[in-house]
Structures are given as C-alpha cells and as structure tokens.
Design a protein around this motif. Structure first.
Motif, PDB file in Angstrom:
ATOM      1  N   VAL A  88      30.035  29.723 -27.434  1.00  7.15           N
ATOM      2  CA  VAL A  88      29.985  30.350 -26.118  1.00  7.15           C
ATOM      3  C   VAL A  88      31.046  31.449 -25.979  1.00  7.15           C
ATOM      4  CG1 VAL A  88      30.251  29.922 -23.648  1.00  7.15           C
ATOM      5  CG2 VAL A  88      29.043  28.269 -25.074  1.00  7.15           C
ATOM      6  N   SER A 126      18.541  24.988 -24.641  1.00  3.40           N
ATOM      7  CA  SER A 126      19.767  24.283 -24.246  1.00  3.40           C
ATOM      8  C   SER A 126      19.753  23.977 -22.759  1.00  3.40           C
ATOM      9  CB  SER A 126      20.962  25.179 -24.571  1.00  3.40           C
ATOM     10  OG  SER A 126      22.131  24.694 -23.958  1.00  3.40           O
ATOM     11  N   THR A 128      22.028  24.479 -21.038  1.00  2.00           N
ATOM     12  CA  THR A 128      22.826  25.534 -20.425  1.00  2.00           C
ATOM     13  C   THR A 128      21.955  26.414 -19.509  1.00  2.00           C
ATOM     14  OG1 THR A 128      24.539  27.168 -20.893  1.00  2.00           O
ATOM     15  CG2 THR A 128      22.618  27.254 -22.292  1.00  2.00           C
ATOM     16  N   TYR A 151      25.564  33.879 -25.040  1.00  3.65           N
ATOM     17  CA  TYR A 151      24.912  32.796 -25.789  1.00  3.65           C
ATOM     18  C   TYR A 151      23.844  32.121 -24.922  1.00  3.65           C
ATOM     19  CZ  TYR A 151      24.024  27.980 -26.980  1.00  3.65           C
ATOM     20  OH  TYR A 151      23.379  26.789 -27.187  1.00  3.65           O
ATOM     21  N   ASN A 180      23.956  17.372 -24.969  1.00  3.91           N
ATOM     22  CA  ASN A 180      25.093  17.529 -25.890  1.00  3.91           C
ATOM     23  C   ASN A 180      24.906  16.691 -27.155  1.00  3.91           C
ATOM     24  OD1 ASN A 180      26.037  18.412 -23.196  1.00  3.91           O
ATOM     25  ND2 ASN A 180      27.984  18.702 -24.255  1.00  3.91           N
ATOM     26  N   GLN A 199      35.338  23.966 -30.822  1.00  8.12           N
ATOM     27  CA  GLN A 199      35.334  24.254 -29.387  1.00  8.12           C
ATOM     28  C   GLN A 199      34.743  23.071 -28.622  1.00  8.12           C
ATOM     29  OE1 GLN A 199      36.725  27.273 -28.492  1.00  8.12           O
ATOM     30  NE2 GLN A 199      37.096  27.345 -30.696  1.00  8.12           N
ATOM     31  N   ASN A 200      33.934  22.286 -29.311  1.00  9.05           N
ATOM     32  CA  ASN A 200      33.233  21.187 -28.645  1.00  9.05           C
ATOM     33  C   ASN A 200      34.073  19.907 -28.685  1.00  9.05           C
ATOM     34  OD1 ASN A 200      30.574  22.818 -30.071  1.00  9.05           O
ATOM     35  ND2 ASN A 200      30.621  22.497 -27.876  1.00  9.05           N
ATOM     36  N   LEU A 201      33.825  19.061 -27.727  1.00  2.37           N
ATOM     37  CA  LEU A 201      34.680  17.896 -27.509  1.00  2.37           C
ATOM     38  C   LEU A 201      34.713  16.931 -28.692  1.00  2.37           C
ATOM     39  CD1 LEU A 201      36.418  16.188 -25.591  1.00  2.37           C
ATOM     40  CD2 LEU A 201      34.298  15.171 -24.709  1.00  2.37           C
ATOM     41  N   LYS A 217      42.973  18.170 -25.469  1.00  8.02           N
ATOM     42  CA  LYS A 217      43.119  18.408 -24.032  1.00  8.02           C
ATOM     43  C   LYS A 217      41.825  18.063 -23.319  1.00  8.02           C
ATOM     44  CE  LYS A 217      46.690  21.906 -24.076  1.00  8.02           C
ATOM     45  NZ  LYS A 217      47.059  21.739 -25.489  1.00  8.02           N
ATOM     46  N   VAL A 218      41.987  17.468 -22.168  1.00 12.21           N
ATOM     47  CA  VAL A 218      40.840  17.223 -21.289  1.00 12.21           C
ATOM     48  C   VAL A 218      40.875  18.319 -20.235  1.00 12.21           C
ATOM     49  CG1 VAL A 218      39.832  15.654 -19.608  1.00 12.21           C
ATOM     50  CG2 VAL A 218      40.809  14.753 -21.736  1.00 12.21           C
ATOM     51  N   PHE A 219      39.852  19.159 -20.248  1.00 11.44           N
ATOM     52  CA  PHE A 219      39.860  20.351 -19.391  1.00 11.44           C
ATOM     53  C   PHE A 219      39.467  20.006 -17.953  1.00 11.44           C
ATOM     54  CE2 PHE A 219      38.627  22.562 -23.570  1.00 11.44           C
ATOM     55  CZ  PHE A 219      39.946  22.850 -23.886  1.00 11.44           C
ATOM     56  N   CYS A 230      34.635  16.298 -16.257  1.00 10.49           N
ATOM     57  CA  CYS A 230      33.228  16.747 -16.285  1.00 10.49           C
ATOM     58  C   CYS A 230      32.303  15.699 -16.899  1.00 10.49           C
ATOM     59  CB  CYS A 230      33.100  18.002 -17.140  1.00 10.49           C
ATOM     60  SG  CYS A 230      33.843  19.451 -16.440  1.00 10.49           S
ATOM     61  N   ARG A 232      28.750  14.954 -18.977  1.00 10.12           N
ATOM     62  CA  ARG A 232      27.712  15.497 -19.854  1.00 10.12           C
ATOM     63  C   ARG A 232      26.862  14.359 -20.383  1.00 10.12           C
ATOM     64  NH1 ARG A 232      29.690  19.178 -17.895  1.00 10.12           N
ATOM     65  NH2 ARG A 232      30.517  21.123 -18.749  1.00 10.12           N
ATOM     66  N   TYR A 234      25.659  13.016 -23.638  1.00 15.78           N
ATOM     67  CA  TYR A 234      25.907  13.070 -25.081  1.00 15.78           C
ATOM     68  C   TYR A 234      24.831  12.277 -25.803  1.00 15.78           C
ATOM     69  CZ  TYR A 234      30.388  14.871 -23.571  1.00 15.78           C
ATOM     70  OH  TYR A 234      31.359  15.635 -22.989  1.00 15.78           O
ATOM     71  N   ARG A 296      38.339  24.533 -17.978  1.00 20.74           N
ATOM     72  CA  ARG A 296      37.897  25.584 -18.891  1.00 20.74           C
ATOM     73  C   ARG A 296      36.896  26.466 -18.143  1.00 20.74           C
ATOM     74  NH1 ARG A 296      34.806  23.865 -24.411  1.00 20.74           N
ATOM     75  NH2 ARG A 296      33.161  23.323 -22.930  1.00 20.74           N
ATOM     76  N   ASP A 299      32.698  25.985 -17.350  1.00 23.90           N
ATOM     77  CA  ASP A 299      32.174  24.614 -17.423  1.00 23.90           C
ATOM     78  C   ASP A 299      31.476  24.223 -16.125  1.00 23.90           C
ATOM     79  OD1 ASP A 299      32.740  23.738 -19.977  1.00 23.90           O
ATOM     80  OD2 ASP A 299      34.739  22.979 -19.459  1.00 23.90           O
TER      81      ASP A 299
HETATM   82  C1  UD1 Z   1      28.900  23.747 -24.902  1.00 26.33           C
HETATM   83  C2  UD1 Z   1      28.370  24.993 -24.291  1.00 26.33           C
HETATM   84  C3  UD1 Z   1      26.883  24.930 -24.287  1.00 26.33           C
HETATM   85  C4  UD1 Z   1      26.379  24.784 -25.701  1.00 26.33           C
HETATM   86  C5  UD1 Z   1      27.005  23.552 -26.336  1.00 26.33           C
HETATM   87  C6  UD1 Z   1      26.656  23.473 -27.810  1.00 26.33           C
HETATM   88  C7  UD1 Z   1      30.101  25.760 -22.737  1.00 26.33           C
HETATM   89  C8  UD1 Z   1      30.449  25.993 -21.305  1.00 26.33           C
HETATM   90  N1  UD1 Z   1      28.918  25.191 -22.963  1.00 26.33           N
HETATM   91  O1  UD1 Z   1      28.505  22.647 -24.066  1.00 26.33           O
HETATM   92  O2  UD1 Z   1      26.342  26.093 -23.724  1.00 26.33           O
HETATM   93  O3  UD1 Z   1      24.982  24.665 -25.711  1.00 26.33           O
HETATM   94  O4  UD1 Z   1      28.422  23.599 -26.203  1.00 26.33           O
HETATM   95  O5  UD1 Z   1      27.504  24.215 -28.590  1.00 26.33           O
HETATM   96  O6  UD1 Z   1      30.862  26.065 -23.626  1.00 26.33           O
HETATM   97  N2  UD1 Z   1      36.158  19.369 -23.333  1.00 26.33           N
HETATM   98  C9  UD1 Z   1      37.467  18.978 -23.216  1.00 26.33           C
HETATM   99  N3  UD1 Z   1      38.311  19.248 -24.259  1.00 26.33           N
HETATM  100  C10 UD1 Z   1      37.912  19.899 -25.391  1.00 26.33           C
HETATM  101  C11 UD1 Z   1      36.554  20.299 -25.506  1.00 26.33           C
HETATM  102  C12 UD1 Z   1      35.710  20.027 -24.440  1.00 26.33           C
HETATM  103  O7  UD1 Z   1      37.864  18.406 -22.212  1.00 26.33           O
HETATM  104  O8  UD1 Z   1      38.730  20.125 -26.291  1.00 26.33           O
HETATM  105  C13 UD1 Z   1      35.224  19.040 -22.257  1.00 26.33           C
HETATM  106  C14 UD1 Z   1      34.559  20.245 -21.639  1.00 26.33           C
HETATM  107  O9  UD1 Z   1      35.304  20.772 -20.586  1.00 26.33           O
HETATM  108  C15 UD1 Z   1      33.232  19.612 -21.194  1.00 26.33           C
HETATM  109  C16 UD1 Z   1      32.980  18.500 -22.193  1.00 26.33           C
HETATM  110  O10 UD1 Z   1      34.226  18.225 -22.805  1.00 26.33           O
HETATM  111  O11 UD1 Z   1      33.399  19.032 -19.937  1.00 26.33           O
HETATM  112  C17 UD1 Z   1      31.979  18.874 -23.252  1.00 26.33           C
HETATM  113  O12 UD1 Z   1      32.370  20.116 -23.822  1.00 26.33           O
HETATM  114  P1  UD1 Z   1      31.644  20.731 -25.100  1.00 26.33           P
HETATM  115  O13 UD1 Z   1      31.570  19.717 -26.173  1.00 26.33           O
HETATM  116  O14 UD1 Z   1      32.277  22.036 -25.402  1.00 26.33           O
HETATM  117  O15 UD1 Z   1      30.143  20.934 -24.610  1.00 26.33           O
HETATM  118  P2  UD1 Z   1      29.580  21.769 -23.361  1.00 26.33           P
HETATM  119  O16 UD1 Z   1      30.598  22.628 -22.760  1.00 26.33           O
HETATM  120  O17 UD1 Z   1      28.878  20.801 -22.470  1.00 26.33           O
END
Ligand code: UD1
Length: 338
Positions: A88, A126, A128, A151, A180, A199-201, A217-219, A230, A232, A234, A296, A299
C-alpha cells in the motif's frame, strides 16, 4: 481435469493455490516474474504436490511477452490472476508503477480471454474496495468506497475492466475479495516470503518472535472497538486457496446468472490486533514484546466479511481457526534460514 494458468504462482497465495490445484489433478502452468519471490518456491510446491508445475518467467505487463507466453498455452481452461504489486505505502510513492504493472498485466491477459471466451478468469481483489463499510459484516453489494491508495484503486479499476471486457467479449469471471490472508501451508514448505521489512501484521509478529526484528507496534489504541485496536478478518491462506478451486469449478460449469460475480473470502469473524497477538502467544507459547503506537494513516477501524454468498455460491467456508493460522505462520517462520 483442467489446465490452469496461475499468474503470480510463486507468490504467497498463488503458491498455495497451485498446490490445491495439483492436489485435485489439474495441470498447472505458472507465470511469475520473481518481482517479490524466489524460484525455490517451485521446489516447495513440487515437494508438497509430488508434481512440478510448468513455470515461465514472464513479465505480464509486457504485452508482447505475455502474448508469446499465452500462444504456447492455447489450450488453457482457466486463468487465476494473482500477479500484482501489493504494498500500500509503496503504491503511494510509485503510483504509475502500480497502474502499469497491476492494470497492464490484467489487460494483457484479458486480451487472450477475449479471444477464448470459454477460458474462465479469476481475479484477486481485496476487501480494501469497501473502505470503512457502513455496516458489518460487509456484504458484496456494499458500495465501493473511494480508494485510499493507488494499490486499492488498481483492485477497484481491475474489477471494472473485467466487467466491461466480459460484457463485450462474452466470457465469465469471478473476482474474489480477500480479507486478511495469513498463515502458511501446514507442511511449512511454502508461506509468505519476507523480503524487506514486513508491512503486514502477521509477518511482523513472526519475525519479532524469531528475534529478527524488534519494535512490534500496535497502531492505535483509541479506535471505537472492544479493546481500542483495529478489527480485521484474518483467514488461513489454505482456506483462501481452496476457494479458488471452487470458483474455477463454478465458472467452468457455467453456474451463476451474471458474467462477473464477486465473492468475499473471509471467516466472518473479526479479531482485534491485540487478540491476534494473544492468539499467536497461545498457539506458539512464545511471548511477544510489543507496544502501542500512533494510528497508521489509511487504516479502517473494522472490516470482516459476510460469508453467506461464498457459502451458497461456492459451497465454501473457512475452516481453519486463527490459532491454527498463527501456529502455521510460526512453523513457516522457523523453517526459514535466519
Ligand atoms: C493491508 C492493506 C490492504 C491489503 C493487505 C494485503 C492497508 C491500509 N491495507 O491490509 O489494502 O490488501 O494489507 O497486503 O495497508 N498493524 C499493527 N502493527 C503492524 C502492522 C499492522 O498494529 O506492525 C495493524 C494495522 O494497523 C491493522 C492490522 O494490524 O489494523 C492489520 O494490518 P495489515 O496486516 O497491514 O493488513 P491491512 O492493513 O488490513
């Protein structure tokens, strides 16, 4: 048995889908330019499936190269199109690269399908596209919201391109809107490849647990949710992969009233970020170090799927629970060289 082209078949969801196709006896051809993966993924697929798919290293955004590649596979029954850039933040920095790659490749593939309208087409979309949905769980007929990033826009525009082309050229397609996807194959032979800082959790969690990365970090902790973080949906990547096989079956059987159908792929259950961390700790016995940080940008507060349409139309439901996803993601992480 069908012959199916899996674009991005060496990527995360593509590789799991290739495995499921092979397990059902289908012939699999992979097109992948290795933009965000490694050729060894093919060994993982072959080790699980006991069969090695054909692989062509091809840039699908290159029209001539794509058409040359497809000319060698005139007898395809279907195409599952995963190949795309998906970061993203990067898409905000490099919008033209995202439009060129994600939409150019789609158009090039659809030019082939337009000539061969019996070729089924499945597109990776997605959740999204819903942005922050007005009501949850989100149904497929919820309005598409203005995209937050280039994206996200490529997924929205991609769906529109498919609709226009299917109408003009008489082919059938399904767009699958993933929530997710997380986890890895239970064999730990394929999973999400960590190239760069995740970048993803979930990849960030597994790398933190492995001691490769500090500073989980929890955003945001002031969202209007049950614990302020937030929510999601999963979903285990193997469940996601299986839905593609059912979608392909549906297209080839010419079921469904519309030329282009859309299905959510989620579990129907939302989890907060803190709940994901706890699920990981419970599933693996590994304690995570983490802290709250700023929200972040971009989000949404909460997103989880209404799963009824997929249940009725595809005969599909997610089966694997969050803890299982965490356990499999962790087993995969541990299998990687440090
Ligand atoms: C993200 C994309 C989405 C994409 C998907 C697949 C954004 C806004 N959305 O989904 O469009 O289809 O990835 O690549 O980027 N979080 C933390 N700490 C971290 C990482 C994430 O707290 O280090 C939180 C985020 O704020 C969110 C949740 O975990 O609330 C999930 O984040 P993430 O795994 O990045 O997925 P999405 O943001 O839902």
């Amino acid at each position: 048995m069908s012959k199916v082209l899996v674009t991005g078949g060496l990527g995360y969801i593509g590789s799991h889908t290739a495995v499921e196709l092979l397990a059902r006896g289908h012939d699999v051809v992979i097109a992948d330019n290795l933009a965000n993966t490694r050729p060894e993924v093919l060994d993982g697929i072959a080790a699980i499936a006991g069969r090695r798919p054909t692989w062509g290293e091809v840039d699908l955004a290159d029209r001539a190269a794509t058409h040359r590649f497809l000319a060698a596979h005139e007898d395809l029954d279907g195409i599952i199109h995963f190949a795309a850039h998906k970061a993203v933040g990067e898409s905000v920095q490099k919008p033209l690269a995202y439009y060129h790659n994600n939409l150019g490749s789609l158009v090039n593939l659809l030019e082939f399908v337009a000539q061969k309208p019996d070729c089924a087409f499945i597109f990776s979309s997605s959740c999204t596209v819903y942005g922050q949905a007005d009501s949850l769980p989100v149904k497929e007929d919820a309005p598409v919201k203005p995209a937050e990033s280039p994206y996200g826009n490529t997924k929205q525009i991609g769906e529109e391109i498919i609709r226009d082309a299917a109408k003009a050229h008489g082919f059938r397609a399904i767009a699958l809107r993933y929530f997710n996807p997380v986890g890895a194959h239970p064999s730990a032979k394929i999973g999400e490849l960590p190239l760069g800082v995740p970048q993803n959790l979930v990849p960030f969690i597994t790398q933190s647990a492995a001691g490769l990365r500090g500073g989980l970090k929890v955003f945001g902790n002031d969202y209007p949710t049950r614990d302020g973080t937030c929510i999601r949906d999963y979903i285990h990547v193997v469940d996601v992969a299986k839905a593609h096989i059912l979608a392909m079956d549906r297209l080839l059987a010419k079921k469904g009233d519309e030329a282009v159908e859309v299905f959510n792929l989620g579990t129907g259950t939302g989890s907060t970020v803190v709940e994901v961390i706890h699920a990981f700790e419970k599933a693996t016995g590994v304690k995570l170090q983490w802290e709250f940080a700023e929200r972040r940008p971009g989000d949404v507060i909460a997103a989880y799927a209404d799963t009824q349409r997929a249940a009725e139309g595809l005969g599909w439901r997610a089966e694997l629970p969050l803890e299982r996803s965490m356990a499999d993601a962790w087993r995969w992480q541990q299998s990687l060289p440090k």
